[in-house]
Design a protein around this motif. Sequence first.
Motif, mmCIF file in Angstrom:
data_model
loop_
_atom_site.group_PDB
_atom_site.id
_atom_site.type_symbol
_atom_site.label_atom_id
_atom_site.label_comp_id
_atom_site.label_asym_id
_atom_site.label_seq_id
_atom_site.Cartn_x
_atom_site.Cartn_y
_atom_site.Cartn_z
ATOM 1 N N PHE A 158 10.332 89.746 10.307
ATOM 2 C CA PHE A 158 10.213 90.017 8.879
ATOM 3 C C PHE A 158 9.561 88.867 8.133
ATOM 4 O O PHE A 158 9.431 88.912 6.925
ATOM 5 N N SER A 159 9.186 87.804 8.853
ATOM 6 C CA SER A 159 8.660 86.633 8.156
ATOM 7 C C SER A 159 7.149 86.740 7.969
ATOM 8 O O SER A 159 6.487 87.594 8.558
ATOM 9 N N ASP A 160 6.637 85.862 7.119
ATOM 10 C CA ASP A 160 5.193 85.735 6.948
ATOM 11 C C ASP A 160 4.715 84.776 8.040
ATOM 12 O O ASP A 160 4.814 83.560 7.897
ATOM 13 N N ARG A 161 4.219 85.332 9.122
ATOM 14 C CA ARG A 161 4.049 84.591 10.356
ATOM 15 C C ARG A 161 3.260 83.294 10.203
ATOM 16 O O ARG A 161 3.711 82.223 10.600
ATOM 17 N N PHE A 162 2.073 83.381 9.603
ATOM 18 C CA PHE A 162 1.191 82.208 9.539
ATOM 19 C C PHE A 162 1.856 81.069 8.760
ATOM 20 O O PHE A 162 1.927 79.927 9.213
ATOM 21 N N VAL A 163 2.376 81.411 7.577
ATOM 22 C CA VAL A 163 2.989 80.374 6.736
ATOM 23 C C VAL A 163 4.252 79.836 7.391
ATOM 24 O O VAL A 163 4.548 78.643 7.313
ATOM 25 N N PHE A 164 4.985 80.733 8.051
ATOM 26 C CA PHE A 164 6.217 80.342 8.732
ATOM 27 C C PHE A 164 5.940 79.255 9.768
ATOM 28 O O PHE A 164 6.698 78.298 9.911
ATOM 29 N N ILE A 165 4.821 79.419 10.482
ATOM 30 C CA ILE A 165 4.488 78.432 11.506
ATOM 31 C C ILE A 165 3.912 77.164 10.875
ATOM 32 O O ILE A 165 4.135 76.055 11.359
ATOM 33 N N LEU A 166 3.227 77.345 9.744
ATOM 34 C CA LEU A 166 2.578 76.205 9.095
ATOM 35 C C LEU A 166 3.596 75.242 8.486
ATOM 36 O O LEU A 166 3.431 74.020 8.554
ATOM 37 N N ALA A 167 4.680 75.791 7.911
ATOM 38 C CA ALA A 167 5.580 74.978 7.080
ATOM 39 C C ALA A 167 6.141 73.733 7.776
ATOM 40 O O ALA A 167 6.062 72.640 7.206
ATOM 41 N N PRO A 168 6.694 73.854 9.005
ATOM 42 C CA PRO A 168 7.231 72.625 9.619
ATOM 43 C C PRO A 168 6.161 71.578 9.860
ATOM 44 O O PRO A 168 6.432 70.370 9.726
ATOM 45 N N ALA A 169 4.940 72.041 10.174
ATOM 46 C CA ALA A 169 3.852 71.086 10.408
ATOM 47 C C ALA A 169 3.519 70.343 9.116
ATOM 48 O O ALA A 169 3.251 69.140 9.128
ATOM 49 N N VAL A 170 3.569 71.062 7.979
ATOM 50 C CA VAL A 170 3.273 70.429 6.690
ATOM 51 C C VAL A 170 4.268 69.316 6.423
ATOM 52 O O VAL A 170 3.902 68.192 6.068
ATOM 53 N N ILE A 171 5.555 69.626 6.639
ATOM 54 C CA ILE A 171 6.592 68.626 6.361
ATOM 55 C C ILE A 171 6.373 67.375 7.181
ATOM 56 O O ILE A 171 6.312 66.260 6.670
ATOM 57 N N MET A 172 6.201 67.574 8.494
ATOM 58 C CA MET A 172 6.125 66.404 9.356
ATOM 59 C C MET A 172 4.859 65.613 9.095
ATOM 60 O O MET A 172 4.880 64.388 9.023
ATOM 61 N N SER A 173 3.727 66.323 8.910
ATOM 62 C CA SER A 173 2.477 65.571 8.738
ATOM 63 C C SER A 173 2.458 64.855 7.396
ATOM 64 O O SER A 173 1.919 63.756 7.304
ATOM 65 N N ALA A 174 3.073 65.464 6.365
ATOM 66 C CA ALA A 174 3.081 64.786 5.069
ATOM 67 C C ALA A 174 3.811 63.446 5.176
ATOM 68 O O ALA A 174 3.330 62.426 4.664
ATOM 69 N N VAL A 175 4.951 63.451 5.871
ATOM 70 C CA VAL A 175 5.691 62.198 6.003
ATOM 71 C C VAL A 175 4.896 61.200 6.836
ATOM 72 O O VAL A 175 4.799 60.009 6.502
ATOM 73 N N LEU A 176 4.290 61.700 7.920
ATOM 74 C CA LEU A 176 3.548 60.787 8.797
ATOM 75 C C LEU A 176 2.345 60.195 8.065
ATOM 76 O O LEU A 176 2.018 59.024 8.242
ATOM 77 N N PHE A 177 1.689 61.016 7.206
ATOM 78 C CA PHE A 177 0.563 60.498 6.425
ATOM 79 C C PHE A 177 1.024 59.347 5.545
ATOM 80 O O PHE A 177 0.352 58.337 5.407
ATOM 81 N N ALA A 178 2.197 59.528 4.933
ATOM 82 C CA ALA A 178 2.686 58.504 4.019
ATOM 83 C C ALA A 178 2.886 57.176 4.735
ATOM 84 O O ALA A 178 2.743 56.114 4.136
ATOM 85 N N PHE A 179 3.183 57.231 6.049
ATOM 86 C CA PHE A 179 3.384 55.992 6.800
ATOM 87 C C PHE A 179 2.097 55.194 6.945
ATOM 88 O O PHE A 179 2.135 54.022 7.289
ATOM 89 N N ALA A 180 0.956 55.860 6.685
ATOM 90 C CA ALA A 180 -0.332 55.188 6.870
ATOM 91 C C ALA A 180 -0.431 53.936 6.016
ATOM 92 O O ALA A 180 -1.059 52.959 6.403
ATOM 93 N N VAL A 181 0.190 53.956 4.828
ATOM 94 C CA VAL A 181 0.007 52.822 3.922
ATOM 95 C C VAL A 181 1.083 51.760 4.075
ATOM 96 O O VAL A 181 1.005 50.709 3.456
ATOM 97 N N VAL A 182 2.117 52.034 4.888
ATOM 98 C CA VAL A 182 3.211 51.064 4.996
ATOM 99 C C VAL A 182 2.751 49.856 5.813
ATOM 100 O O VAL A 182 2.340 50.012 6.950
ATOM 101 N N PRO A 183 2.838 48.662 5.226
ATOM 102 C CA PRO A 183 2.470 47.467 5.997
ATOM 103 C C PRO A 183 3.662 46.964 6.794
ATOM 104 O O PRO A 183 4.603 46.415 6.240
ATOM 105 N N PHE A 184 3.637 47.184 8.121
ATOM 106 C CA PHE A 184 4.769 46.780 8.941
ATOM 107 C C PHE A 184 4.815 45.261 9.104
ATOM 108 O O PHE A 184 5.867 44.670 9.209
#
Lengths: 171, 317
Positions: free
Chosen positions: B70-96
Amino acid sequence: MLSILQSVWKMMLHAFRERVTVQYPDEKPVLAPRYRGRIILSRDPDGLERCVACYLCAAACPVDCIALQADETVDGRRYPSFFRINFSRCIFCGYCEEACPTYAIQLTPDYEMSEYKRPSLVYEKKDLLISGTGKYPGYWYYKVAGAAVKGKDKGDGLEEEPPVDVRSLMP
Amino acid sequence: MQGVITPLIMIIAILVSLTTMSAGLIWMERRLLALWQDRYGPNRVGPFGLLQVVADMLKIFAKEDWVPPFSDRFVFILAPAVIMSAVLFAFAVVPFAPGISVIDLDIGILFFLAMSSLNIYGIVLAGWASNSKYSLLGGVRGAAQMLSYEVFMGLSLMGVVMLVGTFNLRGIVEAQQGLWFFVPQFPALVIFFIAGLAETHRIPFDLPEAENELVAGYHTEYSGMKFGMFFVGEYLGIVLISALITTLFFGGWLGPVLPPVIWFLLKTMFFIMLFILLRAALPRPRFGQLMSFGWKLMLPLSLLNVLATGAALLLLA
């Protein structure tokens, strides 16, 4: 706001408390003496079965997990020809122990009875009977109730007192 | 060629260590929660139960990856990837540490804020695409919470930006040589920490996934590794917020004797543990309390902080 910080601080102090976990297979919990675990059938001090096959335990059992068949020896003593407890149904409520007039059926502090197959949880008489008297070492049902032997009824023997009439209210 | 390979190695190293770290955090959180709740936590698999992570990973990879019909297949699969990649992108600017960061952006803080706002798309899309009422409610709550806490999260950082005069995170760390910013910007630290809690929707601000009302909120319908992505995304979020608190208020990699990376890791770990301690200690507020707390208390406070910092800078200048 302050109470939030307080509870955070108190939570942190819990790090130094004693653990409540009992790491089961390595260390075993201390059980109460009256812990209701595996059911056994006990014997009189002379080594004979205490069970008189009165069916009271089977009647008291709320989940109907006890099955037995009464039989009699040649001198009229009742005993169960089979006695079967299905431990996959048993809820260890202890009603059978309460119902038993002869202290034959007893619950013991043993809980380690896991099996891989359900049929293995059906215990027969040979699995249930223990060699001792269980929780009531001095108790001997036939010493109180008397027993008929062949050719002689209760209380008919020489210098034998008549048996206690359990249906009478008089002392 | 050299100019391509070195950043590439850096990216891969940071990516791998971050995902391993967030997986390890699952073990750490369980052990620490147990520590504060008078239990032991996972201590069976391997030394100190460390291999529990491996066992959990094996399990979650072997699970059925089910997409509800019953789900919207494409968006359903996209959503977890969006979450994880958004956080990982943000790490790009962190100076370790000096020289250990993916890019040295002049708009580092803005980039971080933008990426952490992108996170909300993952939650809303997941809630919407699941086509289930619990998920939708979780998604709506997530959106409202993120929008209102994002506002003063950005504002709380402005005090630091005003002190340094740059959005560049490396510049901010280097400006803390003399004094770490948690001293002059203590209100900002508290506000940013609370906003960070809400941003990563951790207890006490985990209303988008409140178990006792919404099953699991926006990821109710997810299973297998897709659920794992939400999970890892959440832990990455904790690492990110902790890393940013370290960078912005506690002098990033600065510190005596030990090498810079170790200092950075130690400070970050401290804040991760604080996140977990809060989870162990605090209950969840009602949603109305959460919103009014954000708009009526934290937003004015962060505005006051900006005002006071500006006034102090003008007076001292």
